[in-house]
Design a protein around this motif. Sequence first.
Motif, PDB file in Angstrom:
ATOM      1  N   ALA A 194       0.837  -1.193   0.000  1.00  0.00           N
ATOM      2  CA  ALA A 194       0.000   0.000   0.000  1.00  0.00           C
ATOM      3  C   ALA A 194       0.874   1.246   0.000  1.00  0.00           C
ATOM      4  O   ALA A 194       1.887   1.300   0.681  1.00  0.00           O
ATOM      5  N   LYS A 195       0.466   2.215  -0.768  1.00  0.00           N
ATOM      6  CA  LYS A 195       1.216   3.462  -0.819  1.00  0.00           C
ATOM      7  C   LYS A 195       0.878   4.296   0.403  1.00  0.00           C
ATOM      8  O   LYS A 195      -0.265   4.344   0.841  1.00  0.00           O
ATOM      9  N   GLN A 196       1.874   4.948   0.934  1.00  0.00           N
ATOM     10  CA  GLN A 196       1.665   5.827   2.074  1.00  0.00           C
ATOM     11  C   GLN A 196       0.932   7.071   1.592  1.00  0.00           C
ATOM     12  O   GLN A 196       1.283   7.655   0.581  1.00  0.00           O
ATOM     13  N   PRO A 197      -0.089   7.484   2.343  1.00  0.00           N
ATOM     14  CA  PRO A 197      -0.787   8.703   1.927  1.00  0.00           C
ATOM     15  C   PRO A 197       0.125   9.916   2.089  1.00  0.00           C
ATOM     16  O   PRO A 197       1.017   9.934   2.927  1.00  0.00           O
ATOM     17  N   ASP A 198      -0.105  10.925   1.256  1.00  0.00           N
ATOM     18  CA  ASP A 198       0.663  12.165   1.348  1.00  0.00           C
ATOM     19  C   ASP A 198       0.343  12.913   2.624  1.00  0.00           C
ATOM     20  O   ASP A 198       1.115  13.741   3.082  1.00  0.00           O
ATOM     21  N   ILE A 199      -0.825  12.649   3.175  1.00  0.00           N
ATOM     22  CA  ILE A 199      -1.291  13.375   4.355  1.00  0.00           C
ATOM     23  C   ILE A 199      -1.156  12.470   5.575  1.00  0.00           C
ATOM     24  O   ILE A 199      -1.609  11.331   5.561  1.00  0.00           O
ATOM     25  N   GLN A 200      -0.539  13.002   6.621  1.00  0.00           N
ATOM     26  CA  GLN A 200      -0.287  12.255   7.848  1.00  0.00           C
ATOM     27  C   GLN A 200      -0.971  12.950   9.028  1.00  0.00           C
ATOM     28  O   GLN A 200      -1.342  14.121   8.930  1.00  0.00           O
TER      29      GLN A 200
ATOM     30  N   GLU B 215     -11.828   3.872   8.477  1.00  0.00           N
ATOM     31  CA  GLU B 215     -12.688   3.356   7.416  1.00  0.00           C
ATOM     32  C   GLU B 215     -12.469   4.072   6.084  1.00  0.00           C
ATOM     33  O   GLU B 215     -13.401   4.416   5.372  1.00  0.00           O
ATOM     34  N   GLY B 216     -11.212   4.342   5.754  1.00  0.00           N
ATOM     35  CA  GLY B 216     -10.876   4.963   4.475  1.00  0.00           C
ATOM     36  C   GLY B 216     -11.029   6.471   4.449  1.00  0.00           C
ATOM     37  O   GLY B 216     -10.752   7.103   3.442  1.00  0.00           O
ATOM     38  N   ASN B 217     -11.480   7.071   5.541  1.00  0.00           N
ATOM     39  CA  ASN B 217     -11.644   8.520   5.608  1.00  0.00           C
ATOM     40  C   ASN B 217     -10.533   9.146   6.428  1.00  0.00           C
ATOM     41  O   ASN B 217      -9.855   8.473   7.197  1.00  0.00           O
ATOM     42  N   THR B 218     -10.374  10.456   6.267  1.00  0.00           N
ATOM     43  CA  THR B 218      -9.394  11.217   7.026  1.00  0.00           C
ATOM     44  C   THR B 218     -10.152  12.069   8.033  1.00  0.00           C
ATOM     45  O   THR B 218     -11.030  12.846   7.653  1.00  0.00           O
ATOM     46  N   ASN B 219      -9.826  11.918   9.307  1.00  0.00           N
ATOM     47  CA  ASN B 219     -10.492  12.686  10.360  1.00  0.00           C
ATOM     48  C   ASN B 219      -9.754  14.000  10.560  1.00  0.00           C
ATOM     49  O   ASN B 219      -8.542  14.012  10.752  1.00  0.00           O
ATOM     50  N   VAL B 220     -10.513  15.091  10.506  1.00  0.00           N
ATOM     51  CA  VAL B 220      -9.918  16.425  10.563  1.00  0.00           C
ATOM     52  C   VAL B 220     -10.661  17.275  11.590  1.00  0.00           C
ATOM     53  O   VAL B 220     -11.885  17.329  11.601  1.00  0.00           O
ATOM     54  N   LEU B 221      -9.885  17.962  12.420  1.00  0.00           N
ATOM     55  CA  LEU B 221     -10.441  18.928  13.358  1.00  0.00           C
ATOM     56  C   LEU B 221     -10.273  20.311  12.743  1.00  0.00           C
ATOM     57  O   LEU B 221      -9.172  20.856  12.687  1.00  0.00           O
ATOM     58  N   PHE B 222     -11.388  20.844  12.213  1.00  0.00           N
ATOM     59  CA  PHE B 222     -11.403  22.192  11.665  1.00  0.00           C
ATOM     60  C   PHE B 222     -11.719  23.163  12.801  1.00  0.00           C
ATOM     61  O   PHE B 222     -12.124  22.739  13.890  1.00  0.00           O
ATOM     62  N   PRO B 223     -11.569  24.475  12.585  1.00  0.00           N
ATOM     63  CA  PRO B 223     -11.799  25.439  13.669  1.00  0.00           C
ATOM     64  C   PRO B 223     -13.172  25.318  14.337  1.00  0.00           C
ATOM     65  O   PRO B 223     -13.293  25.462  15.548  1.00  0.00           O
ATOM     66  N   ARG B 224     -14.224  25.058  13.564  1.00  0.00           N
ATOM     67  CA  ARG B 224     -15.566  25.008  14.155  1.00  0.00           C
ATOM     68  C   ARG B 224     -16.272  23.660  14.015  1.00  0.00           C
ATOM     69  O   ARG B 224     -17.398  23.517  14.449  1.00  0.00           O
ATOM     70  N   VAL B 225     -15.602  22.694  13.400  1.00  0.00           N
ATOM     71  CA  VAL B 225     -16.263  21.409  13.184  1.00  0.00           C
ATOM     72  C   VAL B 225     -15.222  20.291  13.105  1.00  0.00           C
ATOM     73  O   VAL B 225     -14.102  20.503  12.657  1.00  0.00           O
TER      74      VAL B 225
END
Length: 112
Positions: A57-63, A85-95
């Motif tokens: 598997a290729k390493q994702p560019d985003i860590q 589950e194949g998604n990237t979890n992100v903490l944005f400023p308000r969500v």
Amino acid sequence: MTDKPRLIDADKLLKWIEESPEAEGFWGEGEMTVQATQSFDNLDDAIALGKFDPDSAKQPDIQVGDRVRHKRIDHGVGIVTGFSEGNTNVLFPRVYSSCLPENIVKVEGEEP
């Protein structure tokens, strides 16, 4: 041919070639010819050496810890907190969001 590799059981393939009546053509009209035996041995060796193993598997560019921006929704700049589950979890400023990888882009030099 599909983009995804088709994983097979190498041992089942070798057994099928050795034992299945449908593989008789592999052996040259039902006979064990020298060429057929060598071809089988070459196939067996190639499998043992991993020549047909799927690519790693290729390493994702985003860590985790990278700063990212959503491509379609203006949430501002967020921090990657993990993957599930194949998604990237992100903490944005308000969500907090679980994003499809193709919907986010890594940002450099911007403050969150």
